[in-house]
Design a protein around this motif. Structure first.
Motif, PDB file in Angstrom:
ATOM      1  N   LEU A 255     -22.006  -2.306 -15.458  1.00 46.63           N
ATOM      2  CA  LEU A 255     -22.337  -2.948 -14.209  1.00 46.63           C
ATOM      3  C   LEU A 255     -22.530  -4.236 -14.362  1.00 46.63           C
ATOM      4  CD1 LEU A 255     -25.120  -0.061 -13.555  1.00 46.63           C
ATOM      5  CD2 LEU A 255     -22.711  -0.353 -12.406  1.00 46.63           C
ATOM      6  N   HIS A 256     -22.945  -4.710 -15.679  1.00 48.55           N
ATOM      7  CA  HIS A 256     -23.242  -6.277 -15.601  1.00 48.55           C
ATOM      8  C   HIS A 256     -21.660  -6.818 -15.886  1.00 48.55           C
ATOM      9  CE1 HIS A 256     -24.574 -10.048 -17.065  1.00 48.55           C
ATOM     10  NE2 HIS A 256     -25.661  -9.822 -16.851  1.00 48.55           N
ATOM     11  N   PRO A 257     -21.717  -7.947 -15.036  1.00 50.37           N
ATOM     12  CA  PRO A 257     -20.245  -8.745 -14.870  1.00 50.37           C
ATOM     13  C   PRO A 257     -19.915  -9.030 -16.348  1.00 50.37           C
ATOM     14  CG  PRO A 257     -21.491  -9.690 -13.215  1.00 50.37           C
ATOM     15  CD  PRO A 257     -22.287  -8.508 -13.924  1.00 50.37           C
ATOM     16  N   TYR A 258     -20.650  -9.312 -17.212  1.00 52.58           N
ATOM     17  CA  TYR A 258     -20.329  -9.799 -18.569  1.00 52.58           C
ATOM     18  C   TYR A 258     -19.922  -8.576 -19.481  1.00 52.58           C
ATOM     19  CZ  TYR A 258     -20.754 -11.701 -23.409  1.00 52.58           C
ATOM     20  OH  TYR A 258     -20.701 -11.857 -24.723  1.00 52.58           O
ATOM     21  N   THR A 259     -20.534  -7.514 -19.320  1.00 54.00           N
ATOM     22  CA  THR A 259     -20.133  -6.180 -19.997  1.00 54.00           C
ATOM     23  C   THR A 259     -18.585  -5.768 -19.430  1.00 54.00           C
ATOM     24  OG1 THR A 259     -22.483  -5.360 -19.773  1.00 54.00           O
ATOM     25  CG2 THR A 259     -20.694  -3.658 -20.476  1.00 54.00           C
ATOM     26  N   ARG A 260     -18.383  -5.902 -18.127  1.00 52.90           N
ATOM     27  CA  ARG A 260     -17.271  -5.674 -17.521  1.00 52.90           C
ATOM     28  C   ARG A 260     -15.945  -6.579 -18.219  1.00 52.90           C
ATOM     29  NH1 ARG A 260     -17.951  -5.888 -11.525  1.00 52.90           N
ATOM     30  NH2 ARG A 260     -20.145  -5.148 -11.709  1.00 52.90           N
ATOM     31  N   ALA A 261     -16.417  -8.028 -18.178  1.00 52.51           N
ATOM     32  CA  ALA A 261     -15.424  -8.807 -18.965  1.00 52.51           C
ATOM     33  C   ALA A 261     -15.129  -8.507 -20.649  1.00 52.51           C
ATOM     34  CB  ALA A 261     -16.062 -10.282 -18.553  1.00 52.51           C
ATOM     35  N   LEU A 262     -16.130  -8.114 -21.210  1.00 58.00           N
ATOM     36  CA  LEU A 262     -15.945  -7.868 -22.543  1.00 58.00           C
ATOM     37  C   LEU A 262     -15.196  -6.443 -22.592  1.00 58.00           C
ATOM     38  CD1 LEU A 262     -19.560  -8.184 -24.268  1.00 58.00           C
ATOM     39  CD2 LEU A 262     -17.739  -9.801 -24.462  1.00 58.00           C
ATOM     40  N   LEU A 263     -15.407  -5.473 -21.903  1.00 61.27           N
ATOM     41  CA  LEU A 263     -14.537  -4.456 -21.858  1.00 61.27           C
ATOM     42  C   LEU A 263     -13.200  -4.717 -21.417  1.00 61.27           C
ATOM     43  CD1 LEU A 263     -17.048  -1.776 -20.703  1.00 61.27           C
ATOM     44  CD2 LEU A 263     -15.983  -1.891 -22.851  1.00 61.27           C
ATOM     45  N   ASP A 264     -12.845  -5.515 -20.360  1.00 62.20           N
ATOM     46  CA  ASP A 264     -11.508  -6.046 -20.055  1.00 62.20           C
ATOM     47  C   ASP A 264     -10.919  -6.750 -21.007  1.00 62.20           C
ATOM     48  OD1 ASP A 264     -11.759  -4.777 -17.745  1.00 62.20           O
ATOM     49  OD2 ASP A 264     -12.323  -6.630 -16.463  1.00 62.20           O
ATOM     50  N   ALA A 265     -11.508  -7.400 -21.951  1.00 61.56           N
ATOM     51  CA  ALA A 265     -10.951  -8.025 -22.896  1.00 61.56           C
ATOM     52  C   ALA A 265     -10.575  -7.318 -24.085  1.00 61.56           C
ATOM     53  CB  ALA A 265     -11.763  -9.331 -23.306  1.00 61.56           C
ATOM     54  N   VAL A 266     -10.929  -5.989 -24.230  1.00 58.34           N
ATOM     55  CA  VAL A 266     -10.527  -5.091 -25.397  1.00 58.34           C
ATOM     56  C   VAL A 266      -9.037  -4.712 -25.270  1.00 58.34           C
ATOM     57  CG1 VAL A 266     -10.793  -2.890 -26.439  1.00 58.34           C
ATOM     58  CG2 VAL A 266     -12.788  -4.111 -25.534  1.00 58.34           C
ATOM     59  N   PRO A 267      -8.321  -5.046 -26.338  1.00 59.64           N
ATOM     60  CA  PRO A 267      -6.504  -4.452 -26.158  1.00 59.64           C
ATOM     61  C   PRO A 267      -6.793  -3.389 -26.049  1.00 59.64           C
ATOM     62  CG  PRO A 267      -7.203  -6.105 -28.038  1.00 59.64           C
ATOM     63  CD  PRO A 267      -8.598  -5.661 -27.407  1.00 59.64           C
ATOM     64  N   VAL A 268      -5.733  -2.913 -25.270  1.00 58.51           N
ATOM     65  CA  VAL A 268      -5.091  -1.416 -25.033  1.00 58.51           C
ATOM     66  C   VAL A 268      -3.855  -1.195 -25.885  1.00 58.51           C
ATOM     67  CG1 VAL A 268      -4.640   0.348 -23.369  1.00 58.51           C
ATOM     68  CG2 VAL A 268      -6.524  -1.249 -22.699  1.00 58.51           C
ATOM     69  N   PRO A 269      -3.933  -0.360 -26.785  1.00 55.21           N
ATOM     70  CA  PRO A 269      -2.825  -0.192 -27.426  1.00 55.21           C
ATOM     71  C   PRO A 269      -1.405   0.342 -26.443  1.00 55.21           C
ATOM     72  CG  PRO A 269      -4.280   1.465 -28.069  1.00 55.21           C
ATOM     73  CD  PRO A 269      -5.082   0.604 -26.978  1.00 55.21           C
ATOM     74  N   ASP A 270      -1.661   1.239 -25.616  1.00 52.08           N
ATOM     75  CA  ASP A 270      -0.535   1.679 -24.744  1.00 52.08           C
ATOM     76  C   ASP A 270      -0.110   0.650 -23.713  1.00 52.08           C
ATOM     77  OD1 ASP A 270       1.304   2.604 -22.901  1.00 52.08           O
ATOM     78  OD2 ASP A 270      -0.335   4.318 -22.138  1.00 52.08           O
ATOM     79  N   PRO A 271       1.339   0.276 -23.990  1.00 55.07           N
ATOM     80  CA  PRO A 271       1.902  -1.073 -23.277  1.00 55.07           C
ATOM     81  C   PRO A 271       1.652  -0.756 -21.831  1.00 55.07           C
ATOM     82  CG  PRO A 271       3.536   0.271 -24.640  1.00 55.07           C
ATOM     83  CD  PRO A 271       2.179   0.928 -24.923  1.00 55.07           C
TER      84      PRO A 271
END
Ligand code: SF4
Length: 329
Positions: A255-271
């Motif tokens: 819910l917090h924009p910072y949490t969302r940004a951190l999660l969006d920055a996590v690399p996803v292995p599936d191309p």
């Protein structure tokens, strides 16, 4: 007996900034680095709470103050119902054996002149001085086997430079657990390990938690790592918790924009699902003079004028899920 092993309330740790001669002469106001600035949480027995955030968020200092490796500037830490500030030196020393740390750099945390057996048994020497050499040796061997330094007799006399990085981190884990602590502060415990052994070390920590009834305070900058071990997560920004809750709930509904940004920055292995985005522009602001209102507002894409004026308070938005953001009210 309370369900909570650790209860932290409004914890602050401010470091005074060194003043130069002229500043002292002119009687300038003392400045402080507000590393931790009003953090509260409770940790249940057997739980793993992650403290996550970028470097400079205050997560490591929070962990160190909780274990009383640093004196707090304000606030309280209760361990097993006891206010740590009420303990004398000797009582605190006795309490210490119930709290141990796994540090990030095994090379720096193992004495290069001590064999692994001696390093791992050191805590027993300090906290159980009456223990015989034979009993100590037996306990060290058992613990080495438990963490996968097997055959233990082979590794006992090795020195840190003679083994691999992954084996060194196993030795650091064994050293932390040899006194059978209740609480373990794991400070980025796999950050320096080879990618190939990270999952094995996390599996090991998970297994030891069950076998030895441990409670972990797990510090990480990496939300992907936290996912494998944490039950709950607290996201820190500039010395404050901005979001906290059950890990699955926070990851599924940040819910917090910072949490969302951190999660969006996590690399996803599936191309095919690649969604990695950079963190919001700019760096964490200076903790000597944090921004007014919401500390995240200079970097927040949703900031409104209110955000620069009024500090949002942590509020519960779902059972056990708390957020500090004006958007979530
Ligand atoms: Fe962004 Fe405002 Fe929420 Fe802070 S309070 S995170 S600036 S929207």
């Amino acid at each position: 007996m309370s369900d909570y092993l650790v209860e932290v309330s409004d914890l602050k740790k401010w470091f005074p900034l060194q003043q130069d001669f002229i500043s002292r002469l002119l009687g300038r106001q003392q400045l402080f680095v507000r590393a931790v600035d009003g953090v509260s949480f409770a940790l249940k027995r057997g739980e793993v709470l992650g403290l996550a955030g970028e470097s400079g968020s205050g997560k490591t200092t929070t962990g160190r103050v909780v274990l009383r490796l640093e004196e707090p500037t304000a606030g309280t830490v209760r361990f097993d119902g006891v206010d740590l500030a009420s303990l004398g030196r000797e009582e605190l020393r006795r309490m210490r054996k119930r709290m141990q740390v796994i540090y990030q750099d095994p090379m720096a945390s193992l004495n290069p002149r001590m064999s692994l057996g001696e390093s791992i048994g050191y805590g027993l020497r300090v906290h159980f001085p009456q223990m015989s050499d034979h009993d100590r040796h037996t306990k060290v061997i058992e613990m080495m086997e438990m963490v996968g330094l097997s055959p233990a007799q082979f590794f006992y006399s090795k020195f840190p430079h003679q083994i691999s990085g992954g084996q060194r981190q196993r030795a650091v884990i064994a050293r932390a657990l040899i006194t059978h602590p209740d609480l373990v502060l794991a400070d980025e415990p796999i950050a320096m390990a080879d990618v190939s052994v990270r999952a094995l070390l996390l599996d090991l920590m998970n297994r030891l938690k069950e076998e030895l009834n441990l409670t972990y305070l797990f510090i990480t900058h990496d939300l992907a790592t936290a996912k494998y071990i944490c039950d709950r997560i607290a996201i820190l920004y500039l010395g404050r918790i901005v979001e906290m809750g059950d890990l699955r709930e926070v990851y599924a509904h940040p819910l917090h924009p910072y949490t969302r940004a951190l999660l969006d920055a996590v690399p996803v292995p599936d191309p095919h699902q690649r969604r990695q985005k950079p963190l919001p522009k700019g760096e964490i602001p200076n903790p000597i003079n944090p921004p007014s209102g919401c500390r995240f507002h200079p970097r927040c894409p949703f900031a409104t004028p209110r955000c620069a004026e009024e500090e949002p308070q942590l509020r519960e938005v779902a059972p056990g899920h708390t957020v500090a953001c004006h958007l979530v009210e």
